[in-house]
Scaffold this active site. Structure first.
Site, PDB file in Angstrom:
ATOM      1  N   LYS A 116       0.820  -1.206   0.000  1.00 29.77           N
ATOM      2  CA  LYS A 116       0.000   0.000   0.000  1.00 29.77           C
ATOM      3  C   LYS A 116       0.860   1.264   0.000  1.00 29.77           C
ATOM      4  O   LYS A 116       0.394   2.334  -0.401  1.00 29.77           O
ATOM      5  CB  LYS A 116      -0.935   0.014   1.217  1.00 29.77           C
ATOM      6  CG  LYS A 116      -2.023  -1.050   1.159  1.00 29.77           C
ATOM      7  CD  LYS A 116      -2.989  -0.914   2.333  1.00 29.77           C
ATOM      8  CE  LYS A 116      -4.120  -1.913   2.226  1.00 29.77           C
ATOM      9  NZ  LYS A 116      -5.084  -1.794   3.360  1.00 29.77           N
ATOM     10  N   ASP A 146       6.973  -0.992  10.138  1.00 28.96           N
ATOM     11  CA  ASP A 146       6.130  -1.780  11.032  1.00 28.96           C
ATOM     12  C   ASP A 146       5.503  -2.966  10.321  1.00 28.96           C
ATOM     13  O   ASP A 146       4.772  -3.742  10.945  1.00 28.96           O
ATOM     14  CB  ASP A 146       5.038  -0.896  11.653  1.00 28.96           C
ATOM     15  CG  ASP A 146       4.736  -1.282  13.090  1.00 28.96           C
ATOM     16  OD1 ASP A 146       5.676  -1.711  13.790  1.00 28.96           O
ATOM     17  OD2 ASP A 146       3.569  -1.175  13.510  1.00 28.96           O
ATOM     18  N   LYS A 283       0.579   2.486  15.169  1.00 26.51           N
ATOM     19  CA  LYS A 283       1.664   3.431  14.862  1.00 26.51           C
ATOM     20  C   LYS A 283       2.282   4.016  16.125  1.00 26.51           C
ATOM     21  O   LYS A 283       3.501   4.235  16.187  1.00 26.51           O
ATOM     22  CB  LYS A 283       1.133   4.557  13.967  1.00 26.51           C
ATOM     23  CG  LYS A 283       2.206   5.534  13.513  1.00 26.51           C
ATOM     24  CD  LYS A 283       1.632   6.600  12.594  1.00 26.51           C
ATOM     25  CE  LYS A 283       2.687   7.620  12.182  1.00 26.51           C
ATOM     26  NZ  LYS A 283       2.122   8.677  11.300  1.00 26.51           N
ATOM     27  N   ASP A 307       5.285  11.156   7.565  1.00 28.89           N
ATOM     28  CA  ASP A 307       4.694   9.986   6.923  1.00 28.89           C
ATOM     29  C   ASP A 307       5.542   9.586   5.727  1.00 28.89           C
ATOM     30  O   ASP A 307       6.288  10.403   5.163  1.00 28.89           O
ATOM     31  CB  ASP A 307       3.268  10.292   6.473  1.00 28.89           C
ATOM     32  CG  ASP A 307       2.293  10.364   7.639  1.00 28.89           C
ATOM     33  OD1 ASP A 307       2.634   9.853   8.726  1.00 28.89           O
ATOM     34  OD2 ASP A 307       1.206  10.937   7.470  1.00 28.89           O
ATOM     35  N   ASP A 438      -1.747  10.645  17.036  1.00 28.03           N
ATOM     36  CA  ASP A 438      -1.173  11.983  16.931  1.00 28.03           C
ATOM     37  C   ASP A 438      -2.041  13.004  17.663  1.00 28.03           C
ATOM     38  O   ASP A 438      -1.553  13.818  18.445  1.00 28.03           O
ATOM     39  CB  ASP A 438      -0.990  12.367  15.456  1.00 28.03           C
ATOM     40  CG  ASP A 438      -2.222  12.078  14.618  1.00 28.03           C
ATOM     41  OD1 ASP A 438      -3.240  11.594  15.155  1.00 28.03           O
ATOM     42  OD2 ASP A 438      -2.182  12.336  13.397  1.00 28.03           O
TER      43      ASP A 438
END
Length: 718
Positions: A116, A146, A283, A307, A438
């Site tokens: 992705k 990850d 995350k 990102d 976040d």
């Protein structure tokens, strides 16, 4: 721009930054006073209408509208905090001290799924950070994988070799956009011989990486050394959620040089340990593991999180952040400097509202007047000390003096059971408990007394990719809705804890963001109820002959006009604003509705969908449709069933009730709905391409609209 204030101490001459109050603040406040008076008038009228209603059904219908209007009023009150004291800032990079006095910087580039988030794009993002105008010996770039994918490690091994040529090329030629993928795709600087060689080298690297991705794993034959060969051989025993910590130093500043002999920044691949049945906290967990490991390895006082698709377009952006971190006054309790998220490749009308101008540009300016913007997860420079006391882990960093011991320590703090019995994720590091880690982290930091700064330079400092398919855009927003509810509906709620621990203004701004999912209540109600009332000739709003009619008109018109003016004032266009408001309506009846349902299911311990990475991959046909401004409805999704149902009800209401002249408000809402639903009608009735609405979705939408009309006949014909 209004009055100017200096952030730095008066004795510091000249200042590193200045603050400018928005010149429209008095007008915002006058409008807020008038509008709040009108809201009170509307509530009074609605309550008296309910009290004097002749039937129980009328009272219930009017009460549902009152509930919707109370939600709208609550969200409006919260939104006014963004306009109470908006700020603009200016930095003076030329006034920074000598580079010898700059702090070290660790850059965290996060990725989770190579299918992705294509590895070559992640490499380009990391290379753009490696090429910052920053002392190489003080700069380290970490990639947090990850997904634990060998193809990502292979891509970065290839990228490390390419960096030896790319960094000096950028430095010597004054390249601004230092992502090689973007640089070469845009045509470069003119095709010099050196540039052509670099382009060929990059394309060769890209083909190798994409070939490995297509094959699904790295063949040991592709490894450039026996050590690398053993690494990839061992990887065969790994799976995505069952593998040990993997840390590979790909470029070491203490020994590696580029082709001109200059020092190179550190480049480190990192994948934390994962085991089945051990919570990994998505995350936030990955960032906390990297936060600890980087403290062992380099322990830079400043951290930049980006990102994997957010590449740097300004190599001086770290220097802009230093204008605040080196300010003796501003830096005392400064947790982070947040740059806006901006996006490349948006079509002319931005049909999916991907720019998210309110979320990423307008709202942060308003929050800056109350102590700083929320943490957006990317494009933020953070003070390590705000997240945790790194001296507990690693003194001042080990600089790889004893490589084996240091790497063992770094792997140890990345172990999946390291956090057991500690405050990691609660009072230390990035906060757990929300899919929007976040948002949660920024909120808790500000409640603990830390401040933040919104830095929005004239030219974008970072550019990334927004979702370019409707389903991806709505799915992303649904995930955010769940995550932000998880911050709003907890013991440390934005509305109570936030107001008490931070300030009233900051608590209200965070509440507007945390509770944005409740937009589904008024928007869904106004998208369906007045339309059914129009079909069955049952007025819900005052007639034009009634003076109250004009109050409703003022509230709608003033809200929309102010939103449009704000959008255009912040460098938007009318076409993009129209797309933005249409997507707000679409998100309200789809993403916010399904996000609210998922959140409630989660609270009731009903199985629900977990975290999903937003795909950055599209086929050529999807890209073509997007570039032409054509909506993509080509997947079987419950989002599109709801949209189709809403579109059909508005169309039916308009056809049946268009000549009911006394129901002007209901007719207006139906026509307004039809105007916004035009792409839905095209996808359902007029298009034949692969982006049209699937037949199964259309059938379910027609069926749902029929049920709604049948229920309406029971409610309104009594």
């Amino acid at each position: 721009m209004g009055s100017t204030k200096y952030s730095s101490d008066a004795n510091l001459n000249p200042p590193l930054n200045t603050i400018h109050l928005d010149r429209w603040i008095p007008l915002y406040r006058v409008h807020a006073l008038l509008y709040s008076t009108a809201i009170l008038g509307l509530i009074y009228h609605r309550v008296t209408s309910i009290v004097t209603s002749s039937t129980f059904v009328d009272a219930c219908l009017l009460s549902s509208l009152l509930l919707s209007e109370l939600v709208l009023a609550f969200m409006w009150v919260c939104s006014q905090s963004f306009k109470w004291r908006p700020l603009d800032r200016q930095e003076f990079l030329e006034r920074l001290p000598d580079k010898a006095g700059w702090p070290a910087l660790d850059v965290f580039v996060c990725t989770a799924d190579p299918y992705k988030e294509p590895p070559i794009g992640v490499v380009s993002t990391a290379l753009s950070a490696l090429a910052f105008d920053y002392p190489a010996e003080k700069l380290s770039v970490y990639v947090s994988d990850d997904g634990g994918a060998d193809v990502t490690l292979f891509a970065f091994m290839e990228g490390a070799k390419f960096a030896r040529h790319w960094l000096p090329f950028c430095r010597e030629n004054g390249v601004k956009v230092r992502s090689p993928e973007v640089f070469f795709a845009s045509g470069g600087r003119g095709g010099s011989e050196e540039e052509e060689k670099l382009k060929t080298m990059y394309q060769t690297m890209k083909r190798r990486v994409e070939s490995v991705l297509e094959n699904g794993s790295v063949s040991p034959k592709l490894a450039s050394s026996e050590e690398d060969r053993q690494i990839f051989k061992k990887w065969k025993e790994f799976s995505r959620n069952n593998h040990p910590s993997v840390i590979q130093v790909l470029v070491k500043s203490s020994k590696d040089r580029d082709i001109t002999g200059e020092v190179m920044p550190n480049l480190i691949y990192f994948s934390r340990e994962k085991r089945p049945n051990v919570p990994h906290h998505f995350k936030a967990g990955a960032l906390n593991a990297l936060l600890r490991a980087s403290a062992v390895l380099t322990n830079a006082p400043l951290i930049l999180t980006v990102d994997c698709d957010m590449y740097s377009t300004d190599p001086t952006s770290p220097q802009r952040a230093l204008c605040y971190f080196l300010d003796p006054v501003a830096s005392a309790k400064l947790a982070y400097v947040q740059f806006p998220q901006r996006f490349q490749g948006l079509n002319k009308s931005d049909i999916y509202g991907g720019e998210l101008k309110h979320l990423y540009m307008i709202n942060p300016r308003g929050m800056d007047g109350f102590g700083g913007p929320n943490y957006l997860g990317s494009n933020a420079f953070l003070a390590r000390r705000a997240l945790f006391d790194s001296s507990l882990e690693a003194g001042n960093g080990h600089d790889f003096i004893k490589p084996e011991m240091v790497m063992e320590m770094a792997s140890g703090v990345a172990a999946c059971n390291f956090e057991s019995g500690t405050k990691w994720g609660d009072g230390i590091g990035f906060r757990y408990g929300s899919l929007s880690e976040d948002f949660h982290t920024g909120f808790r930091l500000q409640c603990e007394g830390w401040n933040s700064v919104f830095c929005d330079p004239p030219q974008p400092a970072f550019l990334g990719d927004a979702p370019k398919s409707l389903h991806d855009a709505l799915s992303q927003c649904k995930r955010w809705t769940v995550g932000q509810f998880e911050v709003g509906f907890v013991r440390h709620s934005t509305l109570t804890f936030g107001v008490r621990k931070a300030s009233l203004g900051l608590g209200l701004t965070y509440s507007h963001l945390a509770f944005w999912g409740i937009w589904c209540i008024p928007i869904s109600t106004y998208a369906l109820l007045p339309q059914l009332a129009l079909v069955y000739s049952r007025p819900l709003f005052p007639k034009p002959s009634d003076p109250w009619f004009y109050l409703y008109g003022y509230l709608f018109g003033a809200a929309y006009i102010q939103d449009m003016v704000d959008f255009i004032y912040h460098k938007g266009t009318f076409r993009c604003w129209w797309s933005d408001q249409r997507m707000w309506l679409i998100r309200s009846v789809t993403s916010f509705t399904f996000g609210s349902i998922q959140f409630i299911s989660k609270q009731l311990n009903i199985s629900s969908q977990g975290f999903n990475v937003t795909s950055k991959v599209m086929d050529d046909e999807q890209i073509k449709r997007y570039d032409e401004g054509v909506f993509d409805f080509g997947v079987d999704s419950p989002f599109f069933v709801i949209l189709g149902t809403t579109a059909l009800l508005n169309l039916c209401a308009c056809i049946v009730g268009i000549f009911r002249y006394s129901m002007v408000a209901e007719i207006f809402l139906a026509v307004f709905g039809i105007t916004n639903c035009w792409p839905v009608y095209e996808a359902m009735l007029l298009r034949s391409d692969n982006g049209k609405m699937p037949e199964r979705v259309k059938i379910r939408a027609f069926f749902a609209a029929g049920i709604a009309l049948a229920v309406g006949s029971v409610l309104f014909i009594v």
